[in-house]
Every structure is written in structure tokens, then in C-alpha cells.
Design a protein around this motif. Structure first.
Motif, PDB file in Angstrom:
ATOM      1  N   UNK A  92       0.841  -1.196   0.000  1.00 36.58           N
ATOM      2  CA  UNK A  92       0.000   0.000   0.000  1.00 36.58           C
ATOM      3  C   UNK A  92       0.877   1.247   0.000  1.00 36.58           C
ATOM      4  N   UNK A  93       0.507   2.286  -0.768  1.00 31.54           N
ATOM      5  CA  UNK A  93       1.308   3.520  -0.788  1.00 31.54           C
ATOM      6  C   UNK A  93       1.419   4.177   0.590  1.00 31.54           C
ATOM      7  N   UNK A  94       0.453   3.919   1.473  1.00 31.54           N
ATOM      8  CA  UNK A  94       0.448   4.548   2.800  1.00 31.54           C
ATOM      9  C   UNK A  94       1.132   3.699   3.860  1.00 31.54           C
ATOM     10  N   UNK A  95       1.616   2.519   3.503  1.00 31.63           N
ATOM     11  CA  UNK A  95       2.194   1.604   4.491  1.00 31.63           C
ATOM     12  C   UNK A  95       3.551   2.097   4.985  1.00 31.63           C
ATOM     13  N   UNK A  96       3.819   1.846   6.261  1.00 27.44           N
ATOM     14  CA  UNK A  96       5.152   2.046   6.816  1.00 27.44           C
ATOM     15  C   UNK A  96       5.860   0.702   6.839  1.00 27.44           C
ATOM     16  N   UNK A  97       7.032   0.642   6.226  1.00 24.56           N
ATOM     17  CA  UNK A  97       7.874  -0.549   6.280  1.00 24.56           C
ATOM     18  C   UNK A  97       8.916  -0.314   7.367  1.00 24.56           C
ATOM     19  N   UNK A  98       8.809  -1.084   8.436  1.00 25.60           N
ATOM     20  CA  UNK A  98       9.687  -0.922   9.592  1.00 25.60           C
ATOM     21  C   UNK A  98      10.683  -2.082   9.606  1.00 25.60           C
ATOM     22  N   UNK A  99      11.974  -1.777   9.460  1.00 30.47           N
ATOM     23  CA  UNK A  99      12.984  -2.839   9.370  1.00 30.47           C
ATOM     24  C   UNK A  99      13.442  -3.238  10.765  1.00 30.47           C
ATOM     25  N   UNK A 100      13.152  -4.498  11.129  1.00 30.66           N
ATOM     26  CA  UNK A 100      13.549  -5.058  12.430  1.00 30.66           C
ATOM     27  C   UNK A 100      14.605  -6.131  12.171  1.00 30.66           C
TER      28      UNK A 100
END
Length: 298
Positions: A92-100
Motif C-alpha cells: 500500500x502507498x500509505x504503508x510504513x515498512x519498519x525494518x527489524x
């Protein structure tokens, strides 16, 4: 909030389960045996405080990230670019991808594949392991430090409400390096010896090796212009005290015959040291020893 966990290993399963327990819609994306067990019985989350089956979604397909507001990106550092490419068509264009993830540059590598997406780095302080398909075991801690972004404040509030201590920091790069120092100090030694941290530090000469590794890491960080927060020596000592029964992720990988992330831990320090003219002999030895064990297994 809809949450997708890309790379549902021990870390992703823990945080995904905590969010699911708090009422969020969560889907774990992982290996077939893991997914089958979760679909049949839910995810078993075993902690010191509780032991329960958490109901959530599970899939083997990257397309399951579709519609997610938050993607917890938890794949091995060796798979960063390929996994980011897999989710790109469905994100989704609004998604936050959080790298863990372990390592200090995964957010940059994800951003290079997903230039139009919101990507933020997170520093993970948790001791977990997969005790079997559909079964994650939590040994201790669980804090996250995340970088500022458009969505970070809202995501942090959801995480804290789910029982995950979360801090937003403008110096996540420094915190990632602080975590890298800890990983470089313990991961390879735990892997080579197949000992948990509490037993590892009792070994003859181990304290001296850890001291040398840490000094090299700090020298490379200084040459990079990175400001590492906190008391590094105290943090290094505290790992064995706070997580005495924990085996490093590198040790767990080798025990299961899987490739490790050593290239992005001690190997990364060696490469940056070479580029910056900083000697890293202790890190090089640990890196080479783990690579030899990987070669032997293959």
C-alpha cells in the motif's frame, strides 16, 4: 491497524503476536511448515508471564502484505533486497515498512528497492527463539527504538499499548551501531562455541576477545562519524547478565544448518574498516571462523 510480518521468524512472530493480542489484524508471512502450524492451532507465544495460543493470519506469499498499514520487515539481512522486491507490487502507498533486522544499513537497502515507500529503521532488543513450527519462545526484553517518520508516532503508540516498550529516536543510526557492537561481541563466539551468553563469558580469554572486538567496532564507528549513545561497555557486560540462557541468532542458524548473517555483523565491520583504514583483526578472525563453519556444513 492491519499488520503484515515479512519474514516470520522469532523476532517477527513475537512482535506480530503481541500486536495480535492487542486486537490488531496480523498476518505472518513465513515458511510452509510454520504457516501450516499457525493455521491449524494459532501461534504459541511462550513467555515468562504467560503461555497462550494467539490467533492470527499466516501465509507463505509476499502478496499477503496487501492492505497492510504496517509491515514489520524481519527477513535475514542476506535476503533484504530480494524480499523488498517481492512485496513491492503488493505494498500500500500509505504503508510504513519498519525494518527489524540485524545490521546497520537494511533500511537504506530496502529504500533503494522501494523508493516510493515510507521506510524506517528499528533497533530491536529482544531475546526470542523458534521452539518449533508455530511456537515462539520469549526469553526476555522486547524494546524497540524506531526512526522518525510520518507514521512513527502512531505506530509507537500502538506498540506501547500492545505491551512493547517503544522509543522514537533521531539517532537510530547510532543505536543500530550500538546493537551492532553487541552482536559483534557475542554472536560469533556463541556460534562457534554453541554456548549461551551466560556460559560463554566464563570461558578462558573470552572477556579479552570481546574487549578487542568492541574496541575495533568503536574505532570504525568513529571513523564513520557515527555517535553511539549510552555506555557501550556497560551494555556489553549487561547482555550476559540480562540474557544468560540466550544463544545468539548466529548460533541458532549454525545449529540448524542455515546460512548466518555474519557478513552483515563482524563482516560488515571488517569491510568498513578496510575502506576507512581501520584495522579489525579480532572481527576478521571471528568472521572467518563462522564462514568456515558454514562451508563445512554445506
Amino acid at each position: 491497524m492491519k499488520v503484515a510480518v515479512m519474514g516470520a521468524g522469532a523476532v517477527g512472530c513475537y512482535y506480530g503476536a503481541m500486536l495480535a493480542r492487542a486486537g490488531h489484524e496480523v498476518v505472518l508471512i513465513g515458511r510452509p511448515s510454520h504457516v501450516e502450524a499457525i493455521r491449524a492451532n494459532g501461534l504459541r507465544l511462550e513467555t515468562k508471564a504467560f503461555d497462550e495460543q494467539v490467533r492470527l493470519g499466516a501465509s507463505t506469499e509476499a502478496g499477503a502484505v496487501q492492505g497492510a498499514d504496517l509491515v514489520l520487515f524481519c527477513v535475514k539481512s542476506t535476503d533484504t533486497e530480494s524480499a523488498a522486491a517481492q512485496i513491492r507490487p503488493h505494498l500500500s502507498p500509505a504503508a510504513l515498512v519498519l525494518t527489524l533486522q540485524n545490521g546497520v544499513d537494511n533500511d537504506e537497502r530496502v529504500r533503494s528497492v522501494l523508493p516510493s515507500s515510507e521506510v524506517a529503521a528499528a533497533v530491536v532488543y529482544v531475546a526470542t527463539e523458534m521452539a518449533g513450527p508455530g511456537h515462539v519462545k520469549h526469553h526476555g526484553r522486547g524494546e524497540l527504538v524506531i526512526a522518525p517518520s510520518r507514521s512513527s508516532e502512531q505506530v509507537a503508540q500502538h506498540l506501547m499499548a500492545a505491551g512493547v516498550p517503544t522509543q522514537i529516536s533521531g539517532n537510530v543510526r547510532g543505536s543500530l551501531w550500538a546493537k551492532l557492537v553487541l552482536n559483534c561481541a557475542y554472536n560469533a563466539l556463541s556460534a562457534v562455541s554453541q554456548l549461551p551468553y551466560g556460559e560463554l563469558v566464563k570461558g578462558v580469554g573470552v572477556a579479552d576477545v570481546i574487549r578487542d572486538v568492541v574496541a575495533e567496532c568503536l574505532a570504525v564507528a568513529k571513523a564513520e562519524g557515527v555517535a553511539i549513545p549510552g555506555d557501550t561497555d556497560a551494555a556489553v557486560r549487561g547482555i550476559a547478565q540480562s540474557m544468560p540462557s540466550q544463544y545468539s541468532s548466529t548460533a541458532q542458524d549454525l545449529a540448524r544448518g542455515k546460512p548466518s548473517e555474519i557478513d552483515h555483523l563482524n563482516g560488515f565491520v571488517v569491510r568498513r574498516g578496510e575502506a576507512l583504514g581501520v584495522p579489525t583483526p579480532a572481527n576478521r578472525v571471528l568472521f572467518v571462523m563462522v564462514k568456515l563453519l558454514e562451508t563445512k556444513q554445506r
